[in-house]
Design an enzyme around this catalytic site. Sequence first.
Site, PDB file in Angstrom:
ATOM      1  N   LYS A  13       1.840   9.461  27.582  1.00 52.79           N
ATOM      2  CA  LYS A  13       2.948   9.447  28.523  1.00 52.79           C
ATOM      3  C   LYS A  13       3.980  10.532  28.233  1.00 52.79           C
ATOM      4  O   LYS A  13       4.442  11.219  29.137  1.00 52.79           O
ATOM      5  CB  LYS A  13       3.654   8.091  28.508  1.00 52.79           C
ATOM      6  CG  LYS A  13       2.806   6.911  28.935  1.00 52.79           C
ATOM      7  CD  LYS A  13       3.645   5.669  29.122  1.00 52.79           C
ATOM      8  CE  LYS A  13       4.556   5.363  27.953  1.00 52.79           C
ATOM      9  NZ  LYS A  13       3.827   5.091  26.697  1.00 52.79           N
ATOM     10  N   ARG A  88       8.370  -2.407  30.508  1.00 54.32           N
ATOM     11  CA  ARG A  88       7.271  -2.772  29.618  1.00 54.32           C
ATOM     12  C   ARG A  88       6.837  -4.223  29.791  1.00 54.32           C
ATOM     13  O   ARG A  88       5.825  -4.623  29.215  1.00 54.32           O
ATOM     14  CB  ARG A  88       7.684  -2.541  28.163  1.00 54.32           C
ATOM     15  CG  ARG A  88       7.818  -1.078  27.794  1.00 54.32           C
ATOM     16  CD  ARG A  88       8.178  -0.912  26.330  1.00 54.32           C
ATOM     17  NE  ARG A  88       8.198   0.487  25.944  1.00 54.32           N
ATOM     18  CZ  ARG A  88       8.535   0.926  24.736  1.00 54.32           C
ATOM     19  NH1 ARG A  88       8.875   0.042  23.802  1.00 54.32           N
ATOM     20  NH2 ARG A  88       8.522   2.205  24.449  1.00 54.32           N
ATOM     21  N   ARG A 123       1.017  12.292  14.985  1.00 55.64           N
ATOM     22  CA  ARG A 123       2.133  12.722  15.828  1.00 55.64           C
ATOM     23  C   ARG A 123       3.277  13.281  14.987  1.00 55.64           C
ATOM     24  O   ARG A 123       3.589  12.785  13.911  1.00 55.64           O
ATOM     25  CB  ARG A 123       2.628  11.535  16.661  1.00 55.64           C
ATOM     26  CG  ARG A 123       3.669  11.885  17.684  1.00 55.64           C
ATOM     27  CD  ARG A 123       3.781  10.835  18.754  1.00 55.64           C
ATOM     28  NE  ARG A 123       4.216   9.532  18.241  1.00 55.64           N
ATOM     29  CZ  ARG A 123       4.359   8.456  19.009  1.00 55.64           C
ATOM     30  NH1 ARG A 123       4.061   8.516  20.291  1.00 55.64           N
ATOM     31  NH2 ARG A 123       4.763   7.309  18.481  1.00 55.64           N
ATOM     32  N   ARG A 156       7.878   9.898  12.477  1.00 54.45           N
ATOM     33  CA  ARG A 156       8.755   8.760  12.699  1.00 54.45           C
ATOM     34  C   ARG A 156       8.437   7.633  11.724  1.00 54.45           C
ATOM     35  O   ARG A 156       7.292   7.421  11.344  1.00 54.45           O
ATOM     36  CB  ARG A 156       8.612   8.247  14.133  1.00 54.45           C
ATOM     37  CG  ARG A 156       9.303   9.108  15.142  1.00 54.45           C
ATOM     38  CD  ARG A 156       9.078   8.704  16.583  1.00 54.45           C
ATOM     39  NE  ARG A 156       8.690   7.327  16.793  1.00 54.45           N
ATOM     40  CZ  ARG A 156       8.502   6.812  18.007  1.00 54.45           C
ATOM     41  NH1 ARG A 156       8.658   7.565  19.080  1.00 54.45           N
ATOM     42  NH2 ARG A 156       8.141   5.551  18.156  1.00 54.45           N
ATOM     43  N   ARG A 167       2.874  -2.692  17.410  1.00 56.23           N
ATOM     44  CA  ARG A 167       3.316  -2.250  18.729  1.00 56.23           C
ATOM     45  C   ARG A 167       2.223  -2.435  19.770  1.00 56.23           C
ATOM     46  O   ARG A 167       2.497  -2.852  20.907  1.00 56.23           O
ATOM     47  CB  ARG A 167       3.750  -0.794  18.664  1.00 56.23           C
ATOM     48  CG  ARG A 167       5.081  -0.598  17.946  1.00 56.23           C
ATOM     49  CD  ARG A 167       5.218   0.762  17.332  1.00 56.23           C
ATOM     50  NE  ARG A 167       5.251   1.826  18.316  1.00 56.23           N
ATOM     51  CZ  ARG A 167       5.136   3.120  18.007  1.00 56.23           C
ATOM     52  NH1 ARG A 167       4.958   3.480  16.749  1.00 56.23           N
ATOM     53  NH2 ARG A 167       5.190   4.022  18.943  1.00 56.23           N
TER      54      ARG A 167
END
Length: 217
Positions: A13, A88, A123, A156, A167
């Site tokens: 996304k 969400r 990432r 992160r 998650r």
Amino acid sequence: MRIILLGAPGSGKGTQAEFICNTYKIPHISVGEILRTLLRESSVLKEEIGKFINTGRLVPDSWMISWVNCRIRKYDCLRGFLLDGFPRTIFQAYGIRKEGIAVDFVLEFFLPDACIVERIIGRRVHLSSGRIYHVKFNPPKINNIDDITGEPLIIRSDDTEECIKNRLHEYHDKSILLSDFYQKESCCNRNMKFFRIDGSKSILHIQKELINILNTR
């Protein structure tokens, strides 16, 4: 042009949101952007929000609905906006509809969980802007350096395998019904269109697909 992007964390996304916003000149509004702003502006909220972020849990629905509603009422959203990863939950979807937030396109990105774990572990993020890179799929020009500012990229704190699985579990538990919700909504509302996007395709392939979809308006 008012767009909602759906999909699990790591489904692509963020990368495509940046492309859409640059192409159609609309603001990119993500949960991350809103939270980063709040964390900078309020020490009280920083502590409360951190309790959720650091364990990979979602911030309460009522908080997010209020924050998103305030954000899209700003001047830069008059010509449209892109909501990245929000709503969400079904509660959030009903909440933004109750607030009178009209939507033209809902685009859902889908990808197997195993692929998502691989993507998130690799990432790298530019903290101040939220720009996202990947060591394999979308590397920066210089290793661990942001292409635009030259500042260092970070991993992160919630991009660990344990947090990712938390998650994903929470996403599947609370958010998967959104697909059915918006498919039914698109059948009843001629002004809104729903599309599913295969996040396993190449970035360029997805971008071409998005242009074809959004130009149908």
